[in-house]
Motif scaffolding. Structure first.
Motif, short mmCIF file in Angstrom:
data_model
loop_
_atom_site.label_atom_id
_atom_site.label_comp_id
_atom_site.label_asym_id
_atom_site.label_seq_id
_atom_site.Cartn_x
_atom_site.Cartn_y
_atom_site.Cartn_z
N ARG A 42 29.53 -27.20 45.61
CA ARG A 42 29.58 -25.84 45.10
C ARG A 42 30.78 -25.61 44.17
O ARG A 42 30.73 -24.73 43.31
N ASP A 43 31.83 -26.40 44.34
CA ASP A 43 33.00 -26.25 43.48
C ASP A 43 32.65 -26.44 42.01
O ASP A 43 33.37 -25.95 41.13
N TYR A 44 31.60 -27.19 41.73
CA TYR A 44 31.37 -27.64 40.36
C TYR A 44 30.23 -26.93 39.66
O TYR A 44 29.89 -27.28 38.55
N ILE A 45 29.62 -25.94 40.33
CA ILE A 45 28.35 -25.46 39.77
C ILE A 45 28.51 -24.78 38.42
O ILE A 45 27.57 -24.70 37.66
N PHE A 46 29.70 -24.28 38.12
CA PHE A 46 29.87 -23.62 36.82
C PHE A 46 30.46 -24.55 35.76
O PHE A 46 30.71 -24.13 34.64
N GLN A 47 30.70 -25.80 36.12
CA GLN A 47 31.25 -26.73 35.13
C GLN A 47 30.13 -27.36 34.33
O GLN A 47 29.18 -27.89 34.89
N ALA A 48 30.27 -27.31 33.00
CA ALA A 48 29.20 -27.87 32.16
C ALA A 48 29.11 -29.38 32.35
O ALA A 48 28.03 -29.94 32.36
N PRO A 56 32.36 -20.24 43.56
CA PRO A 56 33.56 -20.36 42.75
C PRO A 56 33.57 -19.32 41.62
O PRO A 56 32.53 -18.80 41.25
N LEU A 57 34.76 -19.07 41.10
CA LEU A 57 34.86 -18.16 39.97
C LEU A 57 34.35 -18.87 38.72
O LEU A 57 34.44 -20.09 38.62
N ARG A 58 33.84 -18.08 37.81
CA ARG A 58 33.42 -18.69 36.54
C ARG A 58 34.63 -19.15 35.76
O ARG A 58 35.69 -18.54 35.82
N GLN A 59 34.44 -20.23 35.00
CA GLN A 59 35.53 -20.71 34.17
C GLN A 59 35.79 -19.71 33.05
O GLN A 59 34.85 -19.26 32.41
N PRO A 60 37.05 -19.40 32.76
CA PRO A 60 37.31 -18.63 31.55
C PRO A 60 36.92 -19.49 30.33
O PRO A 60 36.91 -20.72 30.41
N GLY A 61 36.61 -18.85 29.23
CA GLY A 61 36.17 -19.60 28.05
C GLY A 61 37.17 -20.64 27.60
O GLY A 61 36.80 -21.75 27.22
N VAL A 62 38.45 -20.30 27.69
CA VAL A 62 39.45 -21.24 27.22
C VAL A 62 39.47 -22.49 28.10
O VAL A 62 39.65 -23.61 27.61
N ALA A 63 39.17 -22.32 29.41
CA ALA A 63 39.12 -23.48 30.28
C ALA A 63 37.91 -24.35 29.98
O ALA A 63 37.99 -25.59 30.01
N ALA A 64 36.79 -23.70 29.66
CA ALA A 64 35.60 -24.48 29.31
C ALA A 64 35.86 -25.30 28.05
O ALA A 64 35.44 -26.45 27.94
N ARG A 65 36.58 -24.71 27.10
CA ARG A 65 36.94 -25.47 25.90
C ARG A 65 37.88 -26.62 26.26
O ARG A 65 37.76 -27.73 25.76
N GLY A 66 38.80 -26.32 27.17
CA GLY A 66 39.75 -27.35 27.59
C GLY A 66 39.05 -28.50 28.27
O GLY A 66 39.47 -29.66 28.14
N GLN A 67 37.96 -28.21 28.97
CA GLN A 67 37.23 -29.30 29.62
C GLN A 67 36.63 -30.25 28.59
O GLN A 67 36.53 -31.45 28.82
N LEU A 68 36.26 -29.71 27.45
CA LEU A 68 35.75 -30.58 26.38
C LEU A 68 36.86 -31.50 25.86
O LEU A 68 36.62 -32.67 25.55
N GLN A 112 17.65 -30.61 46.86
CA GLN A 112 18.60 -30.08 47.83
C GLN A 112 19.67 -29.19 47.18
O GLN A 112 20.06 -28.18 47.74
N LEU A 113 20.15 -29.61 46.00
CA LEU A 113 21.32 -28.94 45.43
C LEU A 113 21.04 -28.14 44.17
O LEU A 113 21.89 -27.38 43.74
N GLY A 114 19.86 -28.34 43.58
CA GLY A 114 19.60 -27.73 42.28
C GLY A 114 19.73 -26.22 42.30
O GLY A 114 20.09 -25.61 41.31
N GLY A 115 19.42 -25.60 43.44
CA GLY A 115 19.46 -24.14 43.49
C GLY A 115 20.72 -23.58 44.11
O GLY A 115 20.77 -22.43 44.51
N LEU A 116 21.75 -24.42 44.21
CA LEU A 116 22.98 -24.00 44.87
C LEU A 116 23.57 -22.77 44.17
O LEU A 116 23.82 -22.78 42.97
N ALA A 117 23.80 -21.72 44.95
CA ALA A 117 24.29 -20.46 44.36
C ALA A 117 25.75 -20.28 44.73
O ALA A 117 26.23 -20.87 45.69
N PRO A 118 26.46 -19.43 44.00
CA PRO A 118 27.83 -19.12 44.40
C PRO A 118 27.83 -18.49 45.79
O PRO A 118 26.84 -17.88 46.22
N PHE A 119 28.93 -18.62 46.50
CA PHE A 119 29.04 -18.09 47.85
C PHE A 119 29.68 -16.72 47.79
O PHE A 119 30.80 -16.57 47.30
#
Lengths: 220, 475
Positions: free
Chosen positions: A94-100, A46-58, A29-36
């Motif tokens: 959909r909010d989370y699709i770009f979060q690793a 959603p917007l892609r995470q900036p690189g610094v935010a992706a590092r911050g998530q780690l 159902q959700l595996g192919g969820l695309a940005p809107f």
């Protein structure tokens, strides 16, 4: 159970069935969820995470922030999340699709953070940096949050003071001639927290109403 | 002790003697991890009322402490203890000597090294931040292989069994041995090696963490309970013909309870609905287990007392799980300490009490001698029962207050912290009591193992003794 192979097959089938029934089906159902893509704004959400935010998530993951904070806003009529000011709408997949590694969390010892960057009034990074250093919520007096001094360096001031150095007063202030500077980890953590913004309203995030023709500019 | 060997030889057999040291190694590791996890649980619990406690130390941020505690509890204590008892039961019921015991020893050493390495990994910041899969991924492959090495012995005992029929204890033990590696490796695959997208990770993580409970830990505990209770009561289990239904109900329905904590979350609603229905269907299983094993209630020995209270907690945990899964209840209880209380009720009250009871039952038979100190045994049991009861009650009370406060947006988090403070302090005290009690067990166990390994007075003790003398008498 006397029949060994049949028993073995039963065990395997039981596990596979539950896996297929929950994980595989939801993936279908959700595996192919695309940005809107929003034509009015000519942008995809959603917007892609900036690189610094992706590092911050780690950093968020490795300190284990999710043990006290959730990142999932429940829908307005289910709980008081909206009234708390955590988000105007419920969080959707959909909010989370770009979060690793989405950090939904399971315990709210502290507030939900799913929309921290979209709060009103907005937090700025100085507030959050000082919260991490002092453990005092902006506007409050007592220490109610753990403080993480290991995310900061105390350095001598050489020439000009660092632009990101903490502005502290009283007992916490750095000794004369030195300054307290957030490390790269602290800064990316804060960048991640401020990047959490769920203010874009997806069609699926609106509360369910009886199907009527949508009027232009209608809100919920 | 000069009892005729005839009536006691049924109790300490060659099977036990052959399995003695590998299984004692597993049990020793289990108890050591249990004590260590108690220390971390105490730290984490203090941090909830005193956020500044150890906050400066990056190794002990609350999140990392909780992750280390949880990993040690499940992969250190529960895995070692559960495997020890499962292998012992499969050996005894299979009617032949345990084979591949060298594999068990090698696997145990590798498993515990991997867990230790993984916990150090969490401390220095390599945690994966997935519930029950916190250990960094570089140790997880070692864990799968080590688990296989330990389980080989149990599988061989099952395949090479000499008995005509099979028992419920065997089904549960074999199910746990087989299901965990599948579950664990599938979860690793979906979450760490080739991660799913977005919130699908939460769905897969929910499937895994509920699976760890319903497909691995619960079967291990039930294997122990279905073995110990008839041994203690000496009677046929009532309504035993329902046991297979209950077994398959747990395995088939249990895996579907994975979406239970996703009520109202950013996933399709059917996932939570399916889980709620499954939680309710699973009540059938809990009911049959209770009916089957109720005979153990009110028995005198420490082992029987722990197992039967553990069974009550197990059934109660299932009931609470089903009730709090409902959306109307989850509205209040979700994201609060009530979820933590339910988890403690299942893991500490259900799993651990049953396994500790089984350890009190098995160790005298494995070593051929009674526990060195009866006072320590009864002291530990009393502290355990009090500790678990207070812990679960105080966490529930804290969660109830927290849940209602959270529904009122005007209540600040500082106020919630004030409201829950007393209860959380009580919970901290309970963690202290549990830690102290488990230390008593560790001391007693090490003394008993030492006395078995190096008896002070050579052959003063006859290994064949009355079964009754093997129970800790001071109860």
């Amino acid at each position: 159970m006397k029949n060994g192979p049949l028993f073995f097959f039963g065990l395997f089938a039981a596990l596979t069935l539950s896996w297929a029934g929950t994980v595989l089906l939801s993936h279908h159902q959700l595996g192919g969820l695309a940005p809107f893509y929003d034509e009015n704004e000519s942008a995809a959400f959603p917007l892609r995470q900036p690189g610094v935010a992706a590092r911050g998530q780690l950093v968020y993951a490795d300190l284990g922030c999710a043990s006290c904070h959730t990142q999932q806003v429940r829908r307005p009529e289910f709980g008081a999340d909206q009234a708390h000011g955590w988000g105007e709408r419920q969080s959707v997949a959909r909010d989370y699709i770009f979060q690793a590694r989405p950090q939904l969390g399971a315990l709210r010892v502290g507030p939900d953070l799913a929309n921290l960057g979209g709060r009103k009034p907005a937090y700025d990074s100085d507030d959050l940096i000082s919260l991490l250093y002092t453990g005092v919520i902006p506007g409050a007096k007592a220490v109610t949050h753990p403080y993480y001094k290991f995310l900061f360096d105390e350095r001598p001031v050489v020439g000009e003071k660092s632009a990101v150095a903490l502005k502290l007063t009283g007992a916490l202030a750095a000794s004369a001639g030195s300054q307290i500077v957030p490390t790269e980890r602290a800064q990316s953590l804060v960048a991640f927290l401020l990047s959490l913004n769920n203010s874009y309203d997806y069609p699926e995030a609106r509360p369910f109403v009886e199907k009527t023709e949508k009027k232009e500019g209608e809100k919920k | 002790m000069t009892t005729a060997p005839t009536n006691a030889s049924a109790e300490v057999t060659a099977i036990d003697a052959a399995a003695r040291w590998p299984l004692l190694l597993l049990i020793a590791s289990a108890i050591s991890w249990l004590v260590l996890s108690g220390v971390l649980a105490l730290i984490a619990s203090i941090q909830l009322v005193q956020p500044a406690f150890l906050a400066d130390c990056s190794v002990f941020t609350h999140g990392r402490t909780v992750a280390m505690q949880e990993s040690i509890f499940v992969y250190g204590w529960a895995a070692n203890a559960g495997l020890a008892i499962a292998l012992w039961i499969l050996g005894r019921l299979g009617g032949s000597l345990l084979r591949a015991t060298n594999w068990v020893v090698a696997g145990t050493v590798a498993w515990n090294l991997a867990v230790a390495l993984g916990v150090i990994g969490i401390a220095i910041g390599d945690a994966t931040s997935i519930v029950l899969l916190e250990l960094p991924r570089y140790v997880q492959l070692i864990m799968v292989v080590a688990y296989g090495a330990i389980a080989v012995s149990g599988v061989l005992a099952w395949i090479g069994r000499r008995t005509e029929g099979t028992y419920a204890a065997q089904w549960y033990a074999v199910a746990a041995l087989f299901l965990f590696p599948w579950l664990f490796s599938a979860a690793q695959m979906m979450l760490l090696w080739a991660p799913l997208r977005g919130t699908l990770q939460a769905v897969a993580a929910g499937w895994f963490s509920q699976g760890v409970w319903t497909l691995w830990l619960a079967p291990l505990a039930l294997a122990a309970a279905y073995y110990v209770v008839p041994k203690v009561t000496g009677r046929v289990l009532p309504s035993y013909e329902f046991a297979p239904h209950s077994f398959w109900c747990l395995l088939v329905v249990g895996g579907f309870t994975g979406g239970r904590h996703l009520v109202g979350g950013p996933v399709p609603a059917w996932i939570a609905s399916l889980a709620i229905v499954s939680c309710v269907l699973l009540l059938f299983h809990y009911f049959i287990v209770f009916i089957n094993l109720r005979g153990g209630l009110g028995r005198g020995s420490t082992a029987a007392r722990l197992v039967s209270v553990g069974l009550l907690a197990y059934a109660l945990g299932g009931l609470v799980d089903a009730i709090t899964a409902f959306r109307g209840v989850a509205l209040v209880t979700q994201f609060t300490f009530i979820d933590v209380a339910q988890q403690q009720l299942a893991l500490y009250g259900g799993f651990s009490l049953i396994l500790l009871g089984a350890i009190y039952f098995a160790v005298p038979r494995l070593t051929g001698r009674s526990w060195v100190s009866g006072a320590l045994v009864s002291g530990h049991a009393a502290l355990l029962l009090a500790g678990v009861a207070v812990l679960v009650a105080s966490l529930s009370a804290a969660g109830w207050a927290q849940g209602h406060d959270l529904l009122n947006a005007k209540t600040s988090f500082a106020t919630i912290a004030e409201h829950t403070r007393t209860w959380l302090l009580l919970g901290t005290a309970a963690q202290g009591v549990l830690l102290f009690g488990n230390l008593l067990l560790l001391v007693n166990f090490l003394q008993t193992a030492w006395a078995t390994c190096c008896p002070t007075a050579p052959s003063a003790e006859n290994p064949f003794r009355q079964p009754s003398s093997m129970e800790a008498t001071a109860s």
